[in-house]
Design an enzyme around this catalytic site. Structure first.
Site, PDB file in Angstrom:
ATOM      1  CB  CYS A 454     -27.028  27.320 -17.453  1.00  0.00           C
ATOM      2  SG  CYS A 454     -27.477  25.908 -18.823  1.00  0.00           S
ATOM      3  CG  HIS A 827     -25.002  22.991 -17.182  1.00  0.00           C
ATOM      4  ND1 HIS A 827     -25.947  23.898 -16.975  1.00  0.00           N
ATOM      5  CD2 HIS A 827     -23.997  23.169 -16.260  1.00  0.00           C
ATOM      6  CE1 HIS A 827     -25.665  24.195 -15.654  1.00  0.00           C
ATOM      7  NE2 HIS A 827     -24.397  24.054 -15.252  1.00  0.00           N
TER       8      HIS A 827
END
Length: 996
Positions: A454, A827
């Site tokens: 990510c 994330h």
């Protein structure tokens, strides 16, 4: 007699000899004797029982105590008095630091001989108060078990009334802190027995006083729903729930799920911890309570909680099927989780890597429990195959593992799926599950996460949304001799023209992956961005010139063409320059160095330093003579940071300070900049410092981006161990260092330095401070004398003849957000929009692009949220409030685009003209063919998926509602690649693993 007994016990005689002598003493004790002798023997027996260093001594003390309690009740009652017991309970017995652990056992032993005495009620009253005080001190499981044993044997000592409710609540608090400190099986069994004794006491109280149940459950929920960062409550709390009558379940669950005072985060925490209780051995009805709460949340449409909890806990529940002692409850919870999670295949796919190993383990166990569980598991798997078809490569290993097990018929599958789904309407889940949004809704394409990638996906999407950079990359010729740039061009082209909802950046990842990164691990997106831009820059420098569009358009003069075409594309788009000056405070000599940058790394000021409203250029009043003379008209420009400034008198014109500013919204027709200039300079009617303070965010509890830039640009004193070596003085001297921007980049990248190394934990920790992000930013850029004329011609705000600062305005383009508390985990996702120089559908006026007002920039340009494969519409309000709603989600990397000045700088003019003449870049033949072929392949995949689904759906009955929308469900997401093959699902084979 007490001296004789003490001498016998302390002697070195063999135990059988000692025992014979003790028997004679005990026989003599049954005869009448005076009160003083009785007290001496009772004191000796108390001492032996409470401080004896061997079990033998404690046993003798117990026997003596029982004989005197039985044969000399009056003396015993007088000895075993309230004052003595209070001393034992509050002060303990024995030398300081070695207090006896057997006080409660001693009291329990002695109580049986005073039950009928006149002082009994006083003793019971004392114990009711003292046991409440004890549990309020949070004793461990051993002491709590002793309290419970005492109260179970003598219920007269259980607190009454309001104290009883408080006692139950505090006892539950104690259980929440229970931990087994050993991994040995014997110690674990002892721990379980202690917990059972404590929970049995609660059951005893609840049976006789049902009004205590609900307050106790409320306390338990408060514990498990706590969101404070602390040690998780013990799974031993499961032992309490098993004794709650099931007839209360419906009412309790209904009250919990409809209580508006319970936040979603608290409810998510509570149900997550309850699911962890499946690890608790011998617990009864735990699975029933967990499933009831899940159903209750579904009934009130708390889908976001159900999704999050299911995805985070389902693998853990699945792993407990390995252990026979908790298998039945774990299987019940797993069955409900899977059969209710029907809007997406994600939960089921999390289990795919673990199923073959579990099936093999259960077959090897070869027990009735394992056989029954295998059959139920196979039934579940076939239901999931039916519901989520179209993944043959993923399902093949699982199908091979269960091929020998019974296959349920279709009616059974329909029945199981039909009665467990959260909802029959897909659109009820759409707002909670972003993956349901397809490309057709946003027009944008996601990137598949290739295993903690990510960090790369968010950077690629931010670069892609930088429209000037994207157009330049897409305009590159086919034979540009830049392999990494070519791969970026292909990736951008697919993001622009593919029909897929998400594409895989695997080829670009392998080409751009820094060699020191660990495969599959989370990385720092800022580090990746710097490496990528550096690679692209160096590749162009050593290869052929590829950026020829501006030269071919003949829009530039030869001087400007030479200035820009000598730069690489990365330098043109992201390159800026900064001047670092160090001034020796002894000789006042100044050394300076100019260096290029592609991003500014902004540190957070110390917590004790308030930078709100502070200027980036701060006066230094104590350094003596000035090395730069102030201009004749000090009100017309902002000069050096080292110009001496005094406090302005009423008749003085104070020199304004240059600082970073945010920009307010103007109505159409107003100038974009709040500080307006005339032909000679800045209008000094209003102090820029007060203007800045008015425009800053009103909240003083959080930082702002201007705060961090001002701190970055503020002078730094070099002293003590950080002294500067002055060449002129030829020694270390105190000095002052200041940074000045000398060239503002086209795209300004700001990295907020949120991660710092903590030497105590030897880990990188994260600064979670909220930072307010302005949509428009004003930056001071130093103007050299030779640039003054050009700047004035371009109409830059705040620039004047002579040396000074001009104001450069930037519009926010992208914000990369890090969610988590560590740089090695968490994330990344990003918010982005496309900033342009012209209004939507606006026409250039007189060859000059029409400036967009701030309102139009903020409200007319659509924001998007890019989160791997998920792309959704968003807004600047979401960008600015993300940390307020989610404290661990913090802005990390910001992209700003420079706004052209009134008359337009040449680079902006050229880019705008090229965009107007040519529109979207035309791709070369090979790239266009590759995109076309892939789009055809994607359509074929969709058709195949639709045929597979139709084959199943056509056989379903018409009456149930659960399947009605399945044939219209377009959320195939077959290319999401979301199934992680991470190891897990097993766990320790030891008994200890079940408890913790």
């Amino acid at each position: 007699m007490d001296k004789i007994l003490e001498a016998v016990v302390m002697s070195s005689y063999p135990n059988n000899v000692k025992q014979g002598l003790v028997r004679r003493v005990l026989e003599a004790a049954k005869q009448p004797m005076d009160s003083e002798q009785c007290w001496s023997m009772l004191e000796l027996s108390t001492k032996l029982y409470l401080t004896g260093d061997t079990k033998y001594k404690r046993e003798i003390g117990k026997e003596v105590l029982e004989v005197y309690g039985h044969y000399h009740p009056e003396e015993f009652e007088e000895f075993f008095n309230v004052r003595f017991l209070l001393s034992l309970l509050q002060e303990g017995y024995g030398p300081l630091g070695k207090r006896s652990h057997y006080v409660l056992d001693y009291i329990q032993l002695g109580l049986q001989f005073v039950l009928e005495s006149p002082s009994a009620n006083s003793i019971f009253s004392l114990l009711r108060i003292e046991v409440l005080r004890k549990v309020c001190e949070r004793p461990g499981p051993k002491q709590c078990a002793k309290i419970s044993k005492l109260l179970m044997q003598h219920p007269q000592c259980i607190p009454t009334g309001k104290h009883q409710l408080l006692f139950c609540q505090q006892l539950i608090r104690c259980i929440g802190h229970f931990q087994c400190v050993s991994e040995g099986e014997e110690e674990i069994m002892e721990f379980l027995e202690q917990v059972n004794k404590v929970s049995a006491l609660l059951q005893r109280i609840w049976r006789t006083q049902t009004s205590a149940i609900l307050p106790s459950l409320k306390e338990l929920f408060t514990i498990i729903s706590s969101t404070e960062e602390q040690e998780a409550p013990s799974n031993a709390l499961a032992s309490v729930v098993q004794f709650v009558p099931l007839e209360l379940m419906d009412g309790v669950i209904r009250n919990l799920t409809n209580d508006d005072s319970i936040t979603d985060v608290q409810m998510m925490m509570a149900i997550g911890r309850m699911i962890d209780w499946v690890s608790w051995p011998l617990g009864k009805n735990i699975d029933k309570w967990i499933i009831a709460l899940l159903k209750g949340l579904a009934a009130v449409k708390k889908f976001s909680i159900l999704i999050e909890v299911t995805l985070s806990k389902i693998e853990k529940v699945f792993s407990k099927l390995l252990y026979p002692i908790v298998r039945e409850g774990a299987l019940s919870v797993l069955q409900y989780m899977l059969l209710s999670f029907q809007h997406s295949h994600e939960a089921f796919h999390l289990l795919l890597p673990h199923i073959p190993r579990l099936v093999a383990s259960l077959k090897k166990e070869d027990s009735n429990s394992a056989t029954s569980s295998l059959e139920q598991l196979a039934e579940l798997i076939h239901c999931m195959f039916f519901r989520f078809s179209g993944f043959p490569d993923l399902y093949e290993p699982v199908l091979e593992a269960v091929k020998a097990l019974p296959i349920p018929n279709e009616d059974r599958i329909k029945h199981l799926l039909g009665q467990n789904a959260w909802t029959s309407q897909k659109n009820e889940l759409a707002c909670f599950y972003p993956r349901l949004a397809s490309k057709s809704e946003t027009g944008k394409i996601g990137l598949i996460n290739l295993g903690n990638t990510c960090y790369m996906n968010s950077i690629i999407q931010s670069l892609f949304m930088a429209s000037d950079f994207r157009h330049s990359v897409l305009n590159l010729t086919e034979g540009n001799s830049q392999p990494l740039m070519t791969k970026l061009q292909w990736l951008f082209a697919f993001l622009e023209h593919s029909q897929r909802p998400a594409i895989s950046p695997e080829s670009f990842l392998s080409a751009s992956w820094p060699p020191w990164f660990t495969p599959g691990a989370q990385q720092d997106c800022s580090e990746y961005l710097k490496y990528l831009l550096d690679r692209l820059h160096e590749e162009e420098k050593t290869g052929k010139r590829i950026y020829q569009k501006l030269k071919e358009s003949s829009l530039m003069s030869q001087a400007v063409e030479h200035h820009y075409l000598n730069k690489t594309l990365i330098e043109k788009m992201f390159g800026g320059k900064m001047m670092t000056k160090i001034r020796c405070l002894k000789c006042l000599n100044v050394s300076s160095r100019e260096e290029a940058f592609t991003d500014l790394s902004l540190a957070f000021p110390p917590s004790d330093r308030n930078v709100h409203g502070s200027t980036s250029i701060q006066p230094v009043e104590e350094i003596g003579p000035q090395f730069i003379e102030p201009p004749e008209n000090a009100g017309q420009l902002t000069g050096s940071p080292w110009i001496q400034r005094k406090a302005p008198m009423a008749s003085d014109h104070a020199a304004p300070s240059v600082l970073v500013e945010t920009l307010g919204f103007q109505e159409p027709g107003e100038a974009a900049n709040p500080i307006r200039g005339n032909d000679v300079g800045v209008d000094a009617a209003k102090d820029p410092l007060s203007t800045f303070r008015e425009q800053e965010c009103a909240s003083k509890d959080s930082r702002s981006v201007p705060d961090l830039i001002n701190y970055f640009l503020s002078p730094e004193r070099l002293t003590a161990e950080n002294k500067y070596h002055c060449e002129k003085c030829a020694s270390l001297q105190d000095a002052e260092k200041v940074a000045e921007l000398t060239e503002g980049p086209h795209y300004l990248i700001l990295t907020l330095l949120r991660f710092s190394f903590d030497p105590r934990t030897m880990k990188r920790k994260k600064i979670l401070d909220n930072v307010s992000i302005p949509v428009v930013l004003k930056l001071p850029v130093l103007v050299a004398p030779e640039e003054t004329e050009e700047v004035c011609c371009c109409g830059k705000d705040g620039a004047v003849p002579g040396r000074g600062f001009m104001t450069v305005v930037y519009d926010l383009c992208s914000v990369v957000v890090h969610s988590g508390i560590s740089s090695e985990s968490g994330h990344y996702y990003c918010y982005s929009r496309e900033c342009t120089d012209t209004l939507p559908h606006g026409q250039p006026q007189g060859g000059v692009p029409k400036q967009a007002s701030d309102k139009q920039l903020d409200f007319e340009i659509q924001w998007y949220l890019f989160n791997d494969t998920r792309v959704s519409f968003s807004s600047f309000e979401s960008v600015s409030n993300v940390t307020s709603f989610f404290p661990k989600d913090t802005a990390y990397v910001l992209f700003y685009r420079q706004r052209p000045a009134r008359q337009g700088c040449l680079l902006h003019q050229a880019l705008a003209e090229a965009s107007r003449l040519h529109g979207e870049p035309s791709l070369h033949k090979d790239l266009m063919e590759a995109i076309s072929k892939d789009n055809i392949l994607f359509l074929q995949e969709q058709e195949k998926e639709a045929r597979n689904r139709a084959a199943y759906i056509s056989a379903l009955p018409k009456s149930p509602l659960w399947w009605r929308d399945l044939d219209r469900d377009k959320d195939d997401d077959s290319s999401s690649g979301g199934c992680s093959p991470a190891a897990g699902g097993g766990g320790s084979g030891s008994f200890h693993g079940l408890v913790f």
